[in-house]
Design a protein around this motif. Structure first.
Motif, PDB file in Angstrom:
ATOM      1  N   THR A   1      38.848  38.098  64.462  1.00  0.00           N
ATOM      2  CA  THR A   1      38.792  36.967  63.520  1.00  0.00           C
ATOM      3  C   THR A   1      37.510  36.985  62.697  1.00  0.00           C
ATOM      4  OG1 THR A   1      37.806  35.570  65.242  1.00  0.00           O
ATOM      5  CG2 THR A   1      40.216  35.512  65.003  1.00  0.00           C
ATOM      6  N   ALA A   2      36.848  38.139  62.612  1.00  0.00           N
ATOM      7  CA  ALA A   2      35.592  38.231  61.869  1.00  0.00           C
ATOM      8  C   ALA A   2      35.835  38.009  60.381  1.00  0.00           C
ATOM      9  CB  ALA A   2      34.953  39.597  62.095  1.00  0.00           C
ATOM     10  N   GLN A   3      34.884  37.360  59.714  1.00  0.00           N
ATOM     11  CA  GLN A   3      34.968  37.116  58.286  1.00  0.00           C
ATOM     12  C   GLN A   3      34.781  38.423  57.524  1.00  0.00           C
ATOM     13  OE1 GLN A   3      35.733  34.108  56.818  1.00  0.00           O
ATOM     14  NE2 GLN A   3      36.141  33.533  58.932  1.00  0.00           N
ATOM     15  N   PRO A   4      35.417  38.557  56.351  1.00  0.00           N
ATOM     16  CA  PRO A   4      35.287  39.801  55.581  1.00  0.00           C
ATOM     17  C   PRO A   4      33.838  40.061  55.170  1.00  0.00           C
ATOM     18  CG  PRO A   4      37.109  38.459  54.762  1.00  0.00           C
ATOM     19  CD  PRO A   4      36.341  37.603  55.721  1.00  0.00           C
ATOM     20  N   THR A   5      33.315  41.178  55.559  1.00  0.00           N
ATOM     21  CA  THR A   5      31.953  41.587  55.187  1.00  0.00           C
ATOM     22  C   THR A   5      31.914  43.092  55.010  1.00  0.00           C
ATOM     23  OG1 THR A   5      31.268  41.797  57.507  1.00  0.00           O
ATOM     24  CG2 THR A   5      30.828  39.684  56.427  1.00  0.00           C
TER      25      THR A   5
ATOM     26  N   ARG B   1      45.536  28.410  44.935  1.00  0.00           N
ATOM     27  CA  ARG B   1      44.550  29.446  45.234  1.00  0.00           C
ATOM     28  C   ARG B   1      43.250  28.792  45.690  1.00  0.00           C
ATOM     29  NH1 ARG B   1      43.383  33.334  40.362  1.00  0.00           N
ATOM     30  NH2 ARG B   1      45.669  33.440  40.565  1.00  0.00           N
ATOM     31  N   ARG B   2      42.635  29.357  46.693  1.00  0.00           N
ATOM     32  CA  ARG B   2      41.347  28.842  47.156  1.00  0.00           C
ATOM     33  C   ARG B   2      40.251  29.323  46.219  1.00  0.00           C
ATOM     34  NH1 ARG B   2      37.308  30.396  50.971  1.00  0.00           N
ATOM     35  NH2 ARG B   2      38.371  32.405  51.232  1.00  0.00           N
ATOM     36  N   MET B   3      39.494  28.385  45.667  1.00  0.00           N
ATOM     37  CA  MET B   3      38.433  28.725  44.714  1.00  0.00           C
ATOM     38  C   MET B   3      37.145  29.072  45.474  1.00  0.00           C
ATOM     39  SD  MET B   3      40.143  28.498  42.079  1.00  0.00           S
ATOM     40  CE  MET B   3      41.782  27.840  41.788  1.00  0.00           C
TER      41      MET B   3
ATOM     42  N   VAL C   1      33.077  40.708  45.162  1.00  0.00           N
ATOM     43  CA  VAL C   1      34.355  40.081  44.826  1.00  0.00           C
ATOM     44  C   VAL C   1      35.397  41.177  44.637  1.00  0.00           C
ATOM     45  CG1 VAL C   1      35.572  38.581  43.211  1.00  0.00           C
ATOM     46  CG2 VAL C   1      33.148  38.170  43.706  1.00  0.00           C
ATOM     47  N   LEU C   2      36.525  41.047  45.356  1.00  0.00           N
ATOM     48  CA  LEU C   2      37.616  42.020  45.299  1.00  0.00           C
ATOM     49  C   LEU C   2      38.949  41.290  45.194  1.00  0.00           C
ATOM     50  CD1 LEU C   2      36.659  44.479  48.211  1.00  0.00           C
ATOM     51  CD2 LEU C   2      36.482  44.950  45.772  1.00  0.00           C
ATOM     52  N   HIS C   3      39.935  41.968  44.681  1.00  0.00           N
ATOM     53  CA  HIS C   3      41.298  41.458  44.757  1.00  0.00           C
ATOM     54  C   HIS C   3      41.781  41.615  46.204  1.00  0.00           C
ATOM     55  CE1 HIS C   3      45.670  41.193  44.145  1.00  0.00           C
ATOM     56  NE2 HIS C   3      45.375  40.512  43.047  1.00  0.00           N
ATOM     57  N   PRO C   4      42.617  40.693  46.727  1.00  0.00           N
ATOM     58  CA  PRO C   4      43.089  40.815  48.115  1.00  0.00           C
ATOM     59  C   PRO C   4      43.765  42.146  48.410  1.00  0.00           C
ATOM     60  CG  PRO C   4      43.606  38.637  47.263  1.00  0.00           C
ATOM     61  CD  PRO C   4      43.053  39.428  46.111  1.00  0.00           C
ATOM     62  N   THR C   5      44.424  42.732  47.421  1.00  0.00           N
ATOM     63  CA  THR C   5      45.074  44.027  47.635  1.00  0.00           C
ATOM     64  C   THR C   5      44.042  45.113  47.938  1.00  0.00           C
ATOM     65  OG1 THR C   5      46.884  43.413  46.148  1.00  0.00           O
ATOM     66  CG2 THR C   5      46.577  45.762  46.600  1.00  0.00           C
ATOM     67  N   ASP C   6      42.931  45.111  47.194  1.00  0.00           N
ATOM     68  CA  ASP C   6      41.892  46.119  47.422  1.00  0.00           C
ATOM     69  C   ASP C   6      41.196  45.914  48.751  1.00  0.00           C
ATOM     70  OD1 ASP C   6      42.260  47.481  44.929  1.00  0.00           O
ATOM     71  OD2 ASP C   6      41.271  45.801  43.936  1.00  0.00           O
ATOM     72  N   TRP C   7      41.004  44.653  49.141  1.00  0.00           N
ATOM     73  CA  TRP C   7      40.371  44.405  50.435  1.00  0.00           C
ATOM     74  C   TRP C   7      41.296  44.846  51.567  1.00  0.00           C
ATOM     75  CZ3 TRP C   7      36.335  44.423  53.080  1.00  0.00           C
ATOM     76  CH2 TRP C   7      36.246  43.816  54.339  1.00  0.00           C
TER      77      TRP C   7
ATOM     78  N   ILE D   1      34.518  38.579  49.103  1.00  0.00           N
ATOM     79  CA  ILE D   1      35.311  37.442  48.654  1.00  0.00           C
ATOM     80  C   ILE D   1      36.611  37.958  48.057  1.00  0.00           C
ATOM     81  CG2 ILE D   1      35.413  35.419  47.137  1.00  0.00           C
ATOM     82  CD1 ILE D   1      32.060  36.912  48.078  1.00  0.00           C
ATOM     83  N   PRO D   2      37.704  37.971  48.837  1.00  0.00           N
ATOM     84  CA  PRO D   2      38.994  38.388  48.276  1.00  0.00           C
ATOM     85  C   PRO D   2      39.607  37.233  47.478  1.00  0.00           C
ATOM     86  CG  PRO D   2      38.906  38.650  50.695  1.00  0.00           C
ATOM     87  CD  PRO D   2      37.808  37.737  50.280  1.00  0.00           C
TER      88      PRO D   2
END
Length: 400
Positions: free
Chosen positions: A317-321, A144-146, A290-296, A328-329
């Protein structure tokens, strides 16, 4: 027609001829030795007979050796294997087919294969045991990426105890004052807060032979130990309950989601914006969610009434915002909940021991050729302004 002799018969005859030739050589040698003792000159004929007898003996010896080797080999050199065609026409099934030909009749031959195969069984032609496998290396589990540590204000400490004062109340009585009148007094309340560094650690025990013989194992052990520390640290930063040797995490200290107002048909995106407003009303600016990847993923798949995506372009390819702040997923966050806050201003992570690897002997490790490989770190989390963080369920009460 003369009968064909077997290998055994030829070997017996050759052996007898060889022994006879040996006797002949011995006789010529004894004759020459007797004449040499009596002083007679050896005639040329004796030398010629000796050379001829030695040649015959050597040829017979070579022939005898060849026959013995043939007899020792499987399959016996005197036995000729029939070809597949010869075996087929000589089979009973083919002979019956020729004697009784009719429509639809057929004949077949079951061939016992002796081809070389990759089988590993103890059977003729099995070559599997000789195959050397191609090793592609050790395939590690995914990591997992920290991300949470990088959101916080970094810091260091030389001691285990961190103390700071937190302002928890302020009464502002500032007012215009007339000439000669008493000036108003304001008050504020200060709270002493203490936290201390906590040790996060784990270890592997491995044999010295393994470390010596499989170089990749040592690298895997080191990286996996360090990854384990980072994984547990991230969980503690978010959810540590502050008891015992646990950090006091952000979520347990964060303010509960309490929107200043409720829009019609509130969506997940609305709730994040209202949480950011709640942080702003506490005089801080939210710098991340901060979110879980499923919620994002659910947020990214939100569409308008015409089926168009609201959040970005699927090919982009925009970063999540969201609302100008990064999202942060991470699987470190629980599904269905969010954490929004001023991470860079309201909390600080202080390291007393950087994450490190140590090796040594434990108990009877030395006499058993074992090595203990330990990873540990010592860290404290200081949450200066708990109200600068807001947490709650990401799912709206209705709709969205």
């Amino acid at each position: 027609m003369s009968e064909t002799k077997t290998a055994e018969q030829l070997a017996i005859e050759t052996k007898a001829a060889f022994e006879k030739s040996v006797d002949a050589v011995k006789a010529i040698a004894e004759e020459a030795l007797g004449k040499a003792k009596s002083g007679e000159t050896l005639a040329a004929s004796i030398k010629e007979r000796a050379d001829e007898a030695l040649t015959v003996m050597n040829e017979l010896k070579a022939r005898q050796t060849e026959l013995e080797q043939k007899m020792a080999r499987p399959g016996r050199g005197d036995e000729r294997d029939d070809s597949l065609g010869e075996q087929f026409v000589g089979s009973d099934e083919f002979k019956g087919f020729v004697a009784n030909q009719r429509q639809g009749a057929s004949a077949s031959l079951t061939v016992k294969s002796t081809d070389l195969t990759t089988a590993t069984t103890n059977a003729a032609g099995s070559m599997g045991a000789g195959i050397v496998p191609t090793r592609a290396g050790m395939i590690e589990l995914p990591r997992r990426r920290m991300t949470i540590r990088n959101l916080l204000m970094p810091g260091r400490t030389d001691g285990p105890l961190i103390e700071y004062e937190r302002e928890v109340g302020f009464t502002n009585n500032a007012a215009p004052v007339a000439e000669g009148a008493a000036k108003p007094q304001s008050t504020m309340q200060i709270q002493d807060v203490q936290t201390r560094t906590k040790v996060i650690a784990h270890w592997f025990r491995v044999s010295k032979q393994t470390l010596s013989d499989v170089a990749q194992v040592r690298t895997l052990i080191d990286t996996r130990l360090m990854y384990g520390l980072a994984l547990k640290e991230e969980e503690q930063i978010l959810f540590g309950d502050g008891t015992g040797e646990n950090l006091h995490g952000l979520v347990p200290q964060a303010a509960a989601f309490a929107p200043a107002f409720t829009p019609a048909q509130m969506t997940r995106i609305d709730r994040i914006r209202l949480a950011m407003l709640q942080v702003a009303l506490a005089e801080y600016a939210a710098d991340g969610t901060v979110l879980h990847p499923t919620d994002w993923a659910q947020i990214e798949l939100t569409k308008d009434g015409e089926g168009r995506y609201i959040i970005g372009n699927p090919q982009g390819t925009a970063q999540p915002t969201l609302w100008g702040a990064p999202v942060i997923p991470t699987k470190s966050m629980t599904v269905g909940n969010f954490l929004t806050g001023a991470f860079g201003m309201a909390a600080q992570l202080m390291d007393q021991w950087d994450a490190r690897i140590e090796t040594g002997f434990q108990n009877d490790d030395f006499t058993r050729n074992k090595v203990t490989v330990l990873a540990e770190q010592r860290t404290a989390l200081a949450v200066y302004r708990p109200e600068a963080f807001v947490t709650g369920p990401i799912m709206p009460a209705q709709g969205g």
